[in-house]
Write a protein that holds these residues in place. Structure first.
Motif, PDB file in Angstrom:
ATOM      1  N   GLU A  32       0.829  -1.203   0.000  1.00 39.91           N
ATOM      2  CA  GLU A  32       0.000   0.000   0.000  1.00 39.91           C
ATOM      3  C   GLU A  32       0.868   1.259   0.000  1.00 39.91           C
ATOM      4  OE1 GLU A  32      -3.165   2.286   2.904  1.00 39.91           O
ATOM      5  OE2 GLU A  32      -2.844   0.138   3.184  1.00 39.91           O
ATOM      6  N   MET A  33       1.923   1.253   0.801  1.00 44.17           N
ATOM      7  CA  MET A  33       2.804   2.416   0.882  1.00 44.17           C
ATOM      8  C   MET A  33       3.496   2.661  -0.450  1.00 44.17           C
ATOM      9  SD  MET A  33       5.882   3.234   3.566  1.00 44.17           S
ATOM     10  CE  MET A  33       6.930   1.942   2.949  1.00 44.17           C
ATOM     11  N   ARG A  34       3.907   1.603  -1.116  1.00 47.01           N
ATOM     12  CA  ARG A  34       4.588   1.750  -2.412  1.00 47.01           C
ATOM     13  C   ARG A  34       3.647   2.317  -3.469  1.00 47.01           C
ATOM     14  NH1 ARG A  34       7.405  -3.710  -1.285  1.00 47.01           N
ATOM     15  NH2 ARG A  34       9.328  -2.992  -0.352  1.00 47.01           N
ATOM     16  N   SER A  35       2.361   2.076  -3.321  1.00 49.28           N
ATOM     17  CA  SER A  35       1.412   2.626  -4.284  1.00 49.28           C
ATOM     18  C   SER A  35       1.298   4.144  -4.149  1.00 49.28           C
ATOM     19  CB  SER A  35       0.042   1.960  -4.134  1.00 49.28           C
ATOM     20  OG  SER A  35      -0.576   2.383  -2.936  1.00 49.28           O
ATOM     21  N   TRP A  36       1.660   4.673  -2.996  1.00 50.12           N
ATOM     22  CA  TRP A  36       1.596   6.112  -2.773  1.00 50.12           C
ATOM     23  C   TRP A  36       2.806   6.843  -3.347  1.00 50.12           C
ATOM     24  CZ3 TRP A  36      -2.104   9.227  -0.443  1.00 50.12           C
ATOM     25  CH2 TRP A  36      -3.196   8.557   0.089  1.00 50.12           C
ATOM     26  N   PHE A  37       3.930   6.172  -3.435  1.00 46.66           N
ATOM     27  CA  PHE A  37       5.168   6.802  -3.888  1.00 46.66           C
ATOM     28  C   PHE A  37       5.561   6.239  -5.251  1.00 46.66           C
ATOM     29  CE2 PHE A  37       5.359   6.855   0.761  1.00 46.66           C
ATOM     30  CZ  PHE A  37       5.520   8.218   0.982  1.00 46.66           C
ATOM     31  N   THR A  45      10.280   3.984  -0.129  1.00 44.96           N
ATOM     32  CA  THR A  45       9.591   2.691  -0.168  1.00 44.96           C
ATOM     33  C   THR A  45       9.808   1.858   1.082  1.00 44.96           C
ATOM     34  OG1 THR A  45      11.432   1.699  -1.342  1.00 44.96           O
ATOM     35  CG2 THR A  45       9.617   2.568  -2.684  1.00 44.96           C
ATOM     36  N   SER A  53       2.856   6.498  13.859  1.00 52.34           N
ATOM     37  CA  SER A  53       2.173   6.337  12.575  1.00 52.34           C
ATOM     38  C   SER A  53       1.691   4.896  12.416  1.00 52.34           C
ATOM     39  CB  SER A  53       3.109   6.700  11.425  1.00 52.34           C
ATOM     40  OG  SER A  53       4.112   5.725  11.277  1.00 52.34           O
TER      41      SER A  53
END
Length: 103
Positions: A32-37, A45, A53
């Motif tokens: 999910e985090m990689r989809s943001w960056f 990443t 957080s």
């Protein structure tokens, strides 16, 4: 099987299940985090986020679950070792006497 060994085995299984769940959550959060960056922002990443957080909490939960599993594994191995040592010390030596004078 000894009750202590059964207890240690249950604890080991439980901690492994907790780790598996935490690891799955961690991997899902990374995706999910990689989809943001964008891919060009490689420095972000692997970021864990600020203290407090969501990603940091997931990482900390996973790390704690891994440590608990490692401790449970060590305790299980110690219990198994104690059981095998106990069985070895309980060997019974039988001496057979032969001859009519003993009967």
């Amino acid at each position: 099987m000894q009750p202590e060994l059964l207890t240690r085995r249950r604890a080991l299984r439980l901690t492994l299940e907790r780790y598996d769940k935490a690891d799955r959550e961690w991997r899902d959060a990374l995706v999910e985090m990689r989809s943001w960056f964008p891919m060009s922002a490689g420095a972000f990443t692997g970021a864990m986020g600020n203290p407090g957080s969501r990603i940091r909490k997931i990482y900390d939960t996973r790390a704690r679950a891994l440590m608990q599993f490692e401790v449970a594994l060590q305790k299980f191995e110690n219990a198994r070792q104690r059981q095998s040592e106990s069985h070895a010390s309980r060997r019974v030596r039988v001496t057979m006497l032969h001859g009519s004078q003993y009967f």
